[in-house]
Design a protein around this motif. Structure first.
Motif, PDB file in Angstrom:
ATOM      1  N   THR A  34      70.043  24.083  51.656  1.00 30.15           N
ATOM      2  CA  THR A  34      69.094  25.808  51.897  1.00 30.15           C
ATOM      3  C   THR A  34      68.455  26.135  53.264  1.00 30.15           C
ATOM      4  O   THR A  34      67.949  25.261  54.571  1.00 30.15           O
ATOM      5  N   ILE A  35      68.758  26.913  53.713  1.00 31.87           N
ATOM      6  CA  ILE A  35      68.908  27.717  55.444  1.00 31.87           C
ATOM      7  C   ILE A  35      68.093  28.681  55.051  1.00 31.87           C
ATOM      8  O   ILE A  35      68.063  29.460  54.147  1.00 31.87           O
ATOM      9  N   ALA A  36      67.594  29.094  56.219  1.00 33.99           N
ATOM     10  CA  ALA A  36      66.636  31.084  56.204  1.00 33.99           C
ATOM     11  C   ALA A  36      67.266  31.180  57.059  1.00 33.99           C
ATOM     12  O   ALA A  36      68.014  30.628  58.607  1.00 33.99           O
ATOM     13  N   LEU A  37      67.614  32.108  57.200  1.00 31.20           N
ATOM     14  CA  LEU A  37      68.948  33.287  58.154  1.00 31.20           C
ATOM     15  C   LEU A  37      67.388  34.437  58.298  1.00 31.20           C
ATOM     16  O   LEU A  37      66.833  35.331  57.786  1.00 31.20           O
ATOM     17  N   ARG A  38      67.404  34.498  59.308  1.00 30.07           N
ATOM     18  CA  ARG A  38      66.929  36.491  59.848  1.00 30.07           C
ATOM     19  C   ARG A  38      68.092  36.726  60.843  1.00 30.07           C
ATOM     20  O   ARG A  38      68.104  36.114  61.825  1.00 30.07           O
ATOM     21  N   ALA A  39      68.158  37.991  60.485  1.00 21.66           N
ATOM     22  CA  ALA A  39      69.290  38.611  61.599  1.00 21.66           C
ATOM     23  C   ALA A  39      69.138  39.707  62.126  1.00 21.66           C
ATOM     24  O   ALA A  39      68.550  40.159  61.678  1.00 21.66           O
ATOM     25  N   THR A  40      69.237  40.796  63.081  1.00 22.51           N
ATOM     26  CA  THR A  40      69.446  41.308  63.848  1.00 22.51           C
ATOM     27  C   THR A  40      70.530  42.160  63.659  1.00 22.51           C
ATOM     28  O   THR A  40      71.597  41.502  64.207  1.00 22.51           O
ATOM     29  N   TYR A  41      70.863  43.434  62.913  1.00 23.69           N
ATOM     30  CA  TYR A  41      72.119  44.326  63.860  1.00 23.69           C
ATOM     31  C   TYR A  41      71.750  45.307  64.813  1.00 23.69           C
ATOM     32  O   TYR A  41      70.594  46.140  64.665  1.00 23.69           O
ATOM     33  N   TYR A  42      73.029  45.287  65.775  1.00 26.18           N
ATOM     34  CA  TYR A  42      72.584  46.281  66.893  1.00 26.18           C
ATOM     35  C   TYR A  42      74.487  47.100  66.926  1.00 26.18           C
ATOM     36  O   TYR A  42      74.754  46.467  66.453  1.00 26.18           O
ATOM     37  N   ASP A  43      73.400  48.326  68.112  1.00 28.12           N
ATOM     38  CA  ASP A  43      74.769  49.109  68.387  1.00 28.12           C
ATOM     39  C   ASP A  43      73.771  50.345  69.154  1.00 28.12           C
ATOM     40  O   ASP A  43      72.531  49.782  69.587  1.00 28.12           O
ATOM     41  N   THR A  44      74.676  50.388  70.040  1.00 27.47           N
ATOM     42  CA  THR A  44      74.386  51.700  70.998  1.00 27.47           C
ATOM     43  C   THR A  44      74.164  53.073  70.232  1.00 27.47           C
ATOM     44  O   THR A  44      73.663  53.601  69.363  1.00 27.47           O
ATOM     45  N   ASP A  45      73.215  53.541  70.893  1.00 33.41           N
ATOM     46  CA  ASP A  45      72.455  55.036  70.528  1.00 33.41           C
ATOM     47  C   ASP A  45      73.165  56.135  69.810  1.00 33.41           C
ATOM     48  O   ASP A  45      73.199  56.587  68.807  1.00 33.41           O
ATOM     49  N   ALA A  46      75.052  55.702  70.588  1.00 32.49           N
ATOM     50  CA  ALA A  46      75.550  56.640  69.744  1.00 32.49           C
ATOM     51  C   ALA A  46      76.351  56.072  68.911  1.00 32.49           C
ATOM     52  O   ALA A  46      77.547  57.154  68.672  1.00 32.49           O
ATOM     53  N   GLY A  47      76.174  55.103  68.015  1.00 31.69           N
ATOM     54  CA  GLY A  47      76.840  54.322  67.394  1.00 31.69           C
ATOM     55  C   GLY A  47      78.449  53.953  67.659  1.00 31.69           C
ATOM     56  O   GLY A  47      79.171  54.280  66.133  1.00 31.69           O
ATOM     57  N   ASP A  48      78.419  53.377  69.138  1.00 32.41           N
ATOM     58  CA  ASP A  48      79.976  53.027  69.417  1.00 32.41           C
ATOM     59  C   ASP A  48      80.780  52.149  68.887  1.00 32.41           C
ATOM     60  O   ASP A  48      82.142  52.186  68.391  1.00 32.41           O
ATOM     61  N   LEU A  49      80.143  51.150  68.028  1.00 34.07           N
ATOM     62  CA  LEU A  49      80.254  50.046  67.706  1.00 34.07           C
ATOM     63  C   LEU A  49      80.952  50.703  65.788  1.00 34.07           C
ATOM     64  O   LEU A  49      82.306  50.564  65.574  1.00 34.07           O
ATOM     65  N   ARG A  50      79.952  51.515  65.346  1.00 31.78           N
ATOM     66  CA  ARG A  50      79.866  51.507  63.932  1.00 31.78           C
ATOM     67  C   ARG A  50      81.520  52.743  64.152  1.00 31.78           C
ATOM     68  O   ARG A  50      81.965  52.695  63.113  1.00 31.78           O
ATOM     69  N   ALA A  51      81.281  53.661  65.450  1.00 31.16           N
ATOM     70  CA  ALA A  51      82.736  54.617  65.064  1.00 31.16           C
ATOM     71  C   ALA A  51      83.908  53.936  65.483  1.00 31.16           C
ATOM     72  O   ALA A  51      84.421  54.207  64.819  1.00 31.16           O
ATOM     73  N   ALA A  52      84.347  52.553  65.727  1.00 30.25           N
ATOM     74  CA  ALA A  52      85.175  51.547  66.393  1.00 30.25           C
ATOM     75  C   ALA A  52      85.285  50.648  64.741  1.00 30.25           C
ATOM     76  O   ALA A  52      85.851  49.892  65.152  1.00 30.25           O
ATOM     77  N   GLY A  53      84.262  50.831  63.677  1.00 29.59           N
ATOM     78  CA  GLY A  53      84.377  49.856  62.930  1.00 29.59           C
ATOM     79  C   GLY A  53      84.331  48.771  63.339  1.00 29.59           C
ATOM     80  O   GLY A  53      84.751  47.958  62.283  1.00 29.59           O
ATOM     81  N   LEU A  54      83.106  48.501  63.613  1.00 26.37           N
ATOM     82  CA  LEU A  54      82.407  47.062  64.061  1.00 26.37           C
ATOM     83  C   LEU A  54      81.429  46.855  64.132  1.00 26.37           C
ATOM     84  O   LEU A  54      80.230  47.493  63.838  1.00 26.37           O
ATOM     85  N   SER A  55      80.631  45.699  63.863  1.00 24.91           N
ATOM     86  CA  SER A  55      79.028  45.308  63.983  1.00 24.91           C
ATOM     87  C   SER A  55      78.936  44.590  64.887  1.00 24.91           C
ATOM     88  O   SER A  55      79.749  43.198  64.859  1.00 24.91           O
ATOM     89  N   LEU A  56      78.155  44.185  64.905  1.00 24.59           N
ATOM     90  CA  LEU A  56      77.468  43.704  66.142  1.00 24.59           C
ATOM     91  C   LEU A  56      76.161  42.616  65.593  1.00 24.59           C
ATOM     92  O   LEU A  56      75.584  43.241  64.893  1.00 24.59           O
ATOM     93  N   ARG A  57      75.839  41.464  64.978  1.00 29.07           N
ATOM     94  CA  ARG A  57      74.678  40.825  64.962  1.00 29.07           C
ATOM     95  C   ARG A  57      74.713  39.161  65.055  1.00 29.07           C
ATOM     96  O   ARG A  57      75.648  38.412  65.840  1.00 29.07           O
ATOM     97  N   VAL A  58      72.581  38.971  65.761  1.00 27.54           N
ATOM     98  CA  VAL A  58      73.065  37.942  66.243  1.00 27.54           C
ATOM     99  C   VAL A  58      71.806  37.860  65.413  1.00 27.54           C
ATOM    100  O   VAL A  58      70.675  37.735  64.626  1.00 27.54           O
TER     101      VAL A  58
END
Length: 521
Positions: A34-58
């Motif tokens: 059993t593990i605990a996960l806390r993740a935050t998802y990031y992008d630029t204000d213009a949504g450049d990563l979403r527009a490219a079909g990508l996600s960025l998570r830490v």
């Protein structure tokens, strides 16, 4: 940094279902972590990563082995349930994104082209994860049970899901396990990864119907790969709208469910040469049609009440019989919608969807000798589309004089051609081909619109004819059935008056379509 391939089957459930899975005899708790996960998802204000079909998570992971922080870039998931996508991950030092670590990933290139804009947190996930490695059949499968929430500025969204990942062995074992679990626990094929669910929550789209998305096709794909992409897209379209209809009974969600099912059945037809040696294809296609037959009546009542009867009431607000008719058919609509919900809530339905994804991903057709399946998708598409166009050309001659049954066949062929044009659009994205595709689909849509309106007229007649006669109704059931029947005839006469104009427009749209140069030539 090289991309790893992640293949996992995602199954949605609620908290009680997850508890049942936790105790399921097929999922022994030996070697459980059993593990605990806390993740935050990031992008630029213009949504450049979403527009490219990508996600960025830490993500910060805390478990028996201590704590670590992992930065992950993922390609957008395709289809439903089975997520087969590229990902790039790396351990980093702190909780904020490491820009240097992105340089060897597609995200780094996207940000570079965008001028190195700032990236900011969009939403977070808080998950308790139970992980169990098990053996099923001859395969090793990693079972993950996730429970938690997605935290957005607008509130929290619960997360309850199971994931089955094949770590060694035969994909058929993965699906056999899923089928066995669905027999005893009401699991549904997952449609959204956590990152997608978070984005949908931010945009307020979780409870809204959605239209079919563009099918991602590699221009170098073969016919088998094209079918897999199309079928996955159809299942995703289906499951997104199924979830909305179960929660809201939104008529548009039901409409989109039916569109997804028609598209899927059309895909089985268009790609039929690939399944010549696999009778399961025809069986599954027929089963989809059989199980979902009641969906048609519910949708027809929605269209009649909202698009045919409502304008009539607006034109004749003092016609009491129209209001009686609305009350009568409104009750019928509720019964029809309840019948649809009963199907969607059944174990047979959930099992059918798992059977479909199992066959698409690991069915006998995939193990057959490479003949039609290995042909270039573009070559295969051209042959299929050309055949459909010729059929519409031949059957649509003198369209305005055809009998309704013959005209209906033209409508069905036009629908198949439209779906085929949409399925294969990703193969025609360059310059002239893209422009020709747009012109062709526009002309085809004009023909479909007229034929669809004519079909609505025929449906209006059928609904009026199906009304229960006055002598079979009591005053308690309905105050004035005779008035309702009279008004049904009045509505049918009004819509029939539009038929001649629509027939002429349909014939012209048919001629216009044949003048447009096919984009696949």
């Amino acid at each position: 940094m090289t991309a790893a391939r992640e293949i996992e089957l995602k199954l949605d459930c609620d908290a009680a279902d997850l508890a049942a899975l936790n105790l399921h005899p097929l999922l022994p708790s030996t070697d459980e972590r059993t593990i605990a996960l806390r993740a935050t998802y990031y992008d630029t204000d213009a949504g450049d990563l979403r527009a490219a079909g990508l996600s960025l998570r830490v993500r910060r992971e805390t478990g028996p082995g201590g704590e670590r922080v992992i930065q992950t870039v993922k390609a957008q998931a395709q289809g439903a349930g089975l997520f087969d996508r590229a990902e790039w991950e790396q351990a980093i030092a702190g909780p904020a994104p490491d820009r240097a670590a992105l340089d060897d990933t597609p995200a780094g290139k996207v940000l570079e082209r965008a001028g190195e804009p700032e990236i900011a947190a969009r939403f977070s996930t808080v998950i308790e994860r139970v992980m169990r490695p098990i053996r099923y059949g001859a395969s090793a499968i990693a079972v993950t049970l996730d429970r938690g929430r997605i935290e957005t500025p607008g509130g929290a969204v619960p997360v309850c899901e199971a994931e089955l990942e094949l770590t060694e062995g035969d994909p058929a074992d993965l699906f056999a396990l899923a089928q066995a679990l669905v027999e005893t626990v009401p699991l549904r094929l997952g449609a959204l990864a956590k990152g997608e669910r978070g984005e949908a929550a931010l945009a307020g789209r979780l409870d809204r119907p959605s239209k079919a998305e563009r099918v991602p096709l590699d221009p170098g794909a073969d016919a088998g790969e094209a079918f897999t992409a199309v079928a996955r897209a159809c299942l995703r379209h289906l499951r997104l709208n199924e979830a909305v209809f179960l929660d809201t009974r939104d008529p548009e969600a039901l409409h989109q469910i039916r569109v997804a099912l028609r598209r899927l059945r059309s895909a089985f037809t268009l790609f039929r040469p690939l399944f010549a040696a696999d009778p399961a294809a025809a069986t599954l296609r027929d089963e989809i049609k059989r199980v979902t037959e009641p969906f048609g009546r519910a949708r027809n009542l929605d269209v009649f009440l909202d698009e045919t009867l409502a304008p009539e009431i607006e034109r004749r607000p003092d016609e009491a019989g129209l209001h009686e008719l609305r009350a009568l058919l409104g009750a019928e609509r509720e019964r029809a919608a309840t019948a649809v919900l009963a199907i969607l809530d059944s174990a047979a339905w959930r099992g059918l969807i798992i059977d479909l994804v199992a066959w698409i991903e690991a069915g006998p057709w995939r193990r057959a000798a490479k003949t039609e399946r290995s042909r270039p998708a573009e070559e295969f598409a051209a042959e299929v589309l050309e055949r459909l166009r010729r059929r519409i050309k031949r059957r649509g001659r003198r369209l305005d004089r055809l009998e309704p049954e013959e005209r209906h066949r033209v409508r069905i062929e036009a629908k198949k051609l439209r779906y085929g044009a949409e399925f294969f659009a990703g193969l025609y994205t360059e310059g002239k081909a893209r422009r020709r595709h747009k012109a062709f689909v526009t002309a085809l849509a004009a023909l479909q619109d007229r034929l669809g309106a004519l079909n609505d007229i025929a449906t209006a007649h059928e609904i009026g004819a199906d009304l229960v006669p006055p002598e079979r109704r009591t005053a308690d059931d309905f105050p004035d059935p005779a008035a309702a029947l009279f008004s049904a005839g009045l509505v049918a006469a009004d819509v029939e008056a539009r038929a001649r104009t629509l027939l002429e427009e349909a014939a012209q749209a048919h001629a216009d379509l044949l003048e447009v140069r096919p984009f696949w030539r």
